[in-house]
Every structure is written in structure tokens, then in C-alpha cells.
Enzyme design. Structure first.
Site, mmCIF file in Angstrom:
data_model
loop_
_atom_site.group_PDB
_atom_site.id
_atom_site.type_symbol
_atom_site.label_atom_id
_atom_site.label_comp_id
_atom_site.label_asym_id
_atom_site.label_seq_id
_atom_site.Cartn_x
_atom_site.Cartn_y
_atom_site.Cartn_z
ATOM 1 N N CYS A 131 0.540 88.302 45.318
ATOM 2 C CA CYS A 131 1.287 88.170 44.054
ATOM 3 C C CYS A 131 2.784 88.417 44.267
ATOM 4 O O CYS A 131 3.188 89.485 44.732
ATOM 5 C CB CYS A 131 0.727 89.161 43.031
ATOM 6 S SG CYS A 131 1.765 89.411 41.587
ATOM 7 N N GLY A 132 3.606 87.431 43.924
ATOM 8 C CA GLY A 132 5.058 87.555 44.086
ATOM 9 C C GLY A 132 5.649 88.677 43.255
ATOM 10 O O GLY A 132 6.549 89.402 43.702
ATOM 11 N N HIS A 133 5.154 88.858 42.021
ATOM 12 C CA HIS A 133 5.650 89.941 41.162
ATOM 13 C C HIS A 133 5.358 91.308 41.800
ATOM 14 O O HIS A 133 6.182 92.221 41.754
ATOM 15 C CB HIS A 133 5.005 89.864 39.780
ATOM 16 C CG HIS A 133 5.330 88.609 39.024
ATOM 17 N ND1 HIS A 133 6.596 88.318 38.578
ATOM 18 C CD2 HIS A 133 4.543 87.568 38.660
ATOM 19 C CE1 HIS A 133 6.580 87.149 37.962
ATOM 20 N NE2 HIS A 133 5.343 86.665 37.997
ATOM 21 N N CYS A 134 4.164 91.433 42.387
ATOM 22 C CA CYS A 134 3.784 92.683 43.052
ATOM 23 C C CYS A 134 4.685 92.947 44.255
ATOM 24 O O CYS A 134 5.110 94.083 44.487
ATOM 25 C CB CYS A 134 2.329 92.626 43.502
ATOM 26 S SG CYS A 134 1.139 92.305 42.172
#
Length: 506
Positions: free
Chosen positions: A72-75
């Protein structure tokens, strides 16, 4: 390791047995580590899994856990801020700890806590596993630290006399003080909950009789003190209903904003997070003294709609220049007024721009009463809009094509900047090529950022809608796999997929 040894086995000859022993020992060691309740750390963040989670809860009074997915890019963007927050909390000796769980590997924990998106942050207090608190702060180091600080200590400062109260009230541009005759009562406890959540403003609490008198109060009241607009805004606590945390939060958010906001990089988050259902915008050129003077009547009109309409000034040559395309405007259109209904982004404009406070109030009230039609954006149709396999629709041509009773029309609503739309474009072109000779099927697309429709609101990109032939102005949203073969099955089956094909695409 096991795979490497298997590949090297024929070469090693007699050493194979020793390799197998080593591999088996390593495997047993890994299993022991997984089954152990030992808690390891990475960058001051506890690495948690189903075997050590209970231990972590028992050892830490306040434990904020990030449920993440490695891909996950946000993570990935949150990870350094999360680690920095863990270090700062430790350095400040705050009794709070941060942990993380790979929710894709620890599916039992993910299911237990209802994790459906990444990252999801939950706070576990005093080992309570059944009722974690959802994280509501900003996703950055400062936001996480402040949110945890409020939960680690008293969320509101106790004000014991007029000197400390006056100093607190004047300490910042915006402060909240709860006046309660019983700090152990339900109303005060609800106030502490609100204070723990609203970490972007300081909270104080008072119960001394002299403080009630000093601020002109006779009963339990929450007061918002500002160094702008009204100095003191009072929210009395209903003696029968008590204090509703959601309603108090809403009122504080609304009244903490200036009566008229200027749209800047610093205020944009406040403006959009206030959750006020309508925004009234004055677009002007701040370098023009004549246009600047229009703010006086704009402000005079704002007071009557506080909480329902947020009044915002937008400098067309400043930070506001970026939002002009959203309204189909250029800087030369200033000065002008627009009202936006936030729920569906419908935009309203006066027949002619009149800037008196009376005219503005009359216009706003007419929109609220449903007496004004929205002003819908539409690009001009390209000259060749219907000559290519994919027909190019705009707001002006949508009705005649989509609701043609002799055609089955499949439309892609897209945004030019959307990577998902760009990735899907070849499949859409191939689909149109496949059906270009079918008189009863039309494959089309519309740029939903430059064109608006009265009864259809596009919330994400790409959105695919199918308009079947025949009367009734029917519309079906396509929600399955985005490939040519599935599109074709959908069209050939009359706007539905065969049962085995109708699984929503992950």
C-alpha cells in the site's frame, strides 16, 4: 534456504544430509519465533502478530496500532512519520506505544478488528481488546504525537482561578473552556472526550464558582474564546439532554472558523474539513482595491447563514488560481460569485453579479430553498465527436446520445489525469472498434471534470454507465472487470453479466 539446499544437493554429495539438518533446524527456529509471544521492534514501533498481540495489550496502557499492507502506497508514505512519532513519544516519556500489524499476513487480527482499508489506525486502552478507538487525527508525525498526548494525560487543563483562566484564554487565537459544576459528572466526561479528539485546539475546564461569575455564566456551559469575530461564543449544556459529543464537535468546528475565510494553502484543510454543506465563494483579484472593497458586503451577508453556508474569498491570482478550472473560469471572470453544494458539487450563479449584502442574502436563500437551477459546465463538442469508434460526449450532447431510445449506449466517465482511466483506455478503444458497425450499440466517453450533468453525479474515475435502448431513461452502473471480453459479455447480455461473470472486480 530449503530451496537453495535442494538445488545444490547433487553437487554437495555427502554434505546433503548436513544441509538437510541445518534446514530443518532453521525451519524449527522460525516456527518457534512465530509461535512465541516475544515482541520485536522496528524503528521504535512494535512488530505485532496474533501470538504476541495479547502480551502487547497487557504491557502497554495506551497502544496505537497501524494495520497496514506492505504494497500500500499510503502505508509506505506513513511509515517514516509513524516511526518518528513513536520515537518522540518515547523521548517525551509519554506512556504510549505504537505498534504495527501486517494485516495481509495476520488475517485473524484483521478480521477481528474489521480492517477493510489501509492504513487503519486503532487505539487500545488499558488492554481493552473489544472496543478499540478509531484514530481521528492527522496522518503525520505531529498529528499522531498530539493525538496520543491528549489521551495519555488530561485532555483539558484545569483552571482554578481567574488569573490562570485569563492567561489560558489569552494564550492563543482560539481556546475552548468547559465550565461544569461537577467535573465528575456525565457532561464533563463527554467534554473530555471531545477534547481528546480535537487536538488542533487547546481545551480547559473549570468548576470554581468565581470563574462562572467572571465569564457571566450561571449553568454548565462550553465557551469558545476567539481573538477574531465574536470574542466569546457560549454553548449551554442542556440540563435534560446533557452534552452531545458529536453536536459539540460540529459547533466548535463551525464557530472556530472565521466568519469569512480566505482560501489559502494554510486554510484549505479547515475549509473542507468543516463539513458545512454549502460554500459561497467570492472570486476577486486582490491587487484591485475596487474588488477588495466588495468583501464588506460579502461579510455583511455571511452572518445570517453561519453553520449552513461557509463564505470564502478566493484570490484568482493567488492560491485560488488552481481551482478556477473546476468552475470553468479564468482570472478575467473576477469579480464574480458562486455557491457550491458540497454534497454533489453543484454550482450556482446569479443571473448577474450583484455584490450588495441584500442581493447576496437573497440569492443564497433562493438556492437553499431550491428555487435556483445549477449552472452546469459543458465543453464544446469536438467537430469529429461522432466520427471515431469512441464517441466523445460533452454536457451539451449527452442527453441526445445517452437517452436515444433506439441505441444501447455504454459511457466511460473519466478524468484526464486519472491513471486508472489511462490504463483502461486501450481496452475501451478496442471495445469501440469491435462494435463500430453495430447500429444499436454506442461506445462513448465523457470528461467528467469539464462536463456536468443535472441528475448524474460522478464520484470516482473511471465510472462506467450503460443506458439501454427503449423508454424510461434507465441507467445501469457497470461494476465488474474492466477488460474487453467482459465488456462484450455485458453488452451481448443486454446490460447484465451472466451469473458466473458478475463478481465485482477486486
Amino acid at each position: 534456504l530449503v530451496l537453495s539446499l535442494a538445488w545444490l544437493g547433487p553437487v554437495l554429495g555427502d554434505e546433503q544430509k548436513d544441509g538437510e539438518v541445518v534446514a530443518e533446524e532453521e525451519k524449527e527456529k522460525e516456527e518457534d519465533e512465530v509461535l512465541s509471544d516475544e515482541i520485536k521492534e522496528e524503528d521504535n514501533v512494535l512488530v505485532l502478530h496474533e501470538h504476541n498481540f495479547a502480551r502487547a495489550l497487557s504491557e502497554h496502557r495506551l497502544l496505537l496500532v497501524e494495520f497496514y499492507a506492505p504494497w500500500c502506497g499510503h502505508c509506505q508514505r506513513l511509515a517514516p512519520a509513524f516511526a518518528q512519532a513513536a520515537a518522540e513519544l518515547r523521548n517525551e516519556s509519554i506512556p504510549a506505544q505504537l505498534g504495527k500489524v501486517d494485516a495481509t499476513a495476520q488475517t485473524a487480527l484483521a478480521n477481528e478488528f474489521g480492517i477493510t482499508s489501509y492504513p487503519t489506525l486503532k487505539l487500545f486502552r488499558d488492554g481493552n481488546r473489544t472496543h478499540p478507538i478509531a484514530y481521528t487525527g492527522r496522518m503525520d508525525t505531529k498529528g499522531i504525537v498530539r493525538w496520543m498526548q491528549r489521551r495519555a494525560g488530561p485532555s483539558a487543563t484545569l483552571l482554578q482561578d481567574t488569573d490562570t483562566a485569563d492567561a489560558f484564554v489569552n494564550s492563543q487565537d482560539l481556546v475552548v473552556v468547559g465550565f461544569f459544576k461537577d467535573l465528575g459528572g456525565k457532561a464533563a466526561q463527554a467534554f473530555y472526550e471531545v477534547a481528546a479528539d480535537m487536538v488542533d485546539m487547546p481545551f480547559g475546564v473549570a468548576e470554581a464558582v468565581e470563574l462562572f461569575q467572571a465569564y457571566g455564566l450561571s449553568s454548565d456551559t462550553v465557551c469558545l474564546f476567539k481573538k477574531f469575530d465574536d470574542r466569546q461564543t457560549d454553548f449551554p449544556v442542556d440540563p435534560e439532554q446533557g452534552l452531545d459529543t458529536a453536536e459539540l464537535t460540529r459547533l466548535l468546528r463551525i464557530h472556530s472558523l472565521q466568519l469569512v475565510m480566505e482560501f489559502t494553502n494554510e486554510t484549505s484543510n479547515q475549509i473542507f474539513s468543516a463539513k458545512i454543506p454549502h460554500h459561497m465563494l467570492l472570486f476577486l483579484n486582490k491587487s484591485s482595491s475596487e474588488q477588495l472593497s466588495l468583501q464588506d458586503s460579502f461579510r455583511a451577508a455571511a452572518g445570517a447563514f453561519r453553520g449552513e453556508v461557509l463564505f470564502v474569498v478566493v484570490d484568482v491570482n493567488g492560491h485560488g488560481a488552481d481551482v478556477l478550472p473546476f468552475f470553468g473560469m479564468t482570472p478575467t471572470d473576477a469579480p464574480t460569485l458562486r455557491l457550491v453544494k458540497m454534497e454533489n458539487n453543484r454550482k450556482y450563479q446569479m443571473d448577474q453579479d450583484v455584490f450588495s449584502d441584500t442581493a447576496i442574502r437573497t440569492f443564497v436563500q433562493a438556492v437553499l430553498d431550491g428555487k435556483v437551477k445549477p449552472r452546469l459546465l459543458s465543453a464544446e463538442p469536438p467537430e469529429d465527436w461522432d466520427t471515431r469508434p469512441v464517441k466523445v460526449l460533452v454536457g451539451k450532447t449527452f442527453e441526445q446520445v445517452a437517452y436515444d431510445e433506439t441505441k444501447n449506449v455504454f459511457i466511460k466517465f473519466y478524468a484526464p489525469w486519472c491513471s486508472h482511466c489511462q490504463a483502461m483506455a486501450p481496452a475501451w478503444e478496442e471495445l469501440a472498434e469491435r462494435y463500430k458497425d453495430r447500429e444499436d450499440i454506442v461506445i462513448a466517453e465523457m470528461d467528467a471534470t469539464a462536463n456536468e450533468l443535472e441528475n448524474i453525479t460522478i464520484h470516482g474515475f473511471p465510472t462506467l454507465h450503460y443506458f439501454p435502448a427503449g423508454p424510461g431513461r434507465k441507467m445501469v452502473e457497470y461494476k465488474s472487470t474492466r477488460d474487453v471480453e467482459t465488456f462484450s459479455k455485458f453488452l451481448e447480455n443486454g446490460g447484465t453479466l451472466p451469473v458466473e461473470e458478475s463478481v465485482v472486480s477486486k
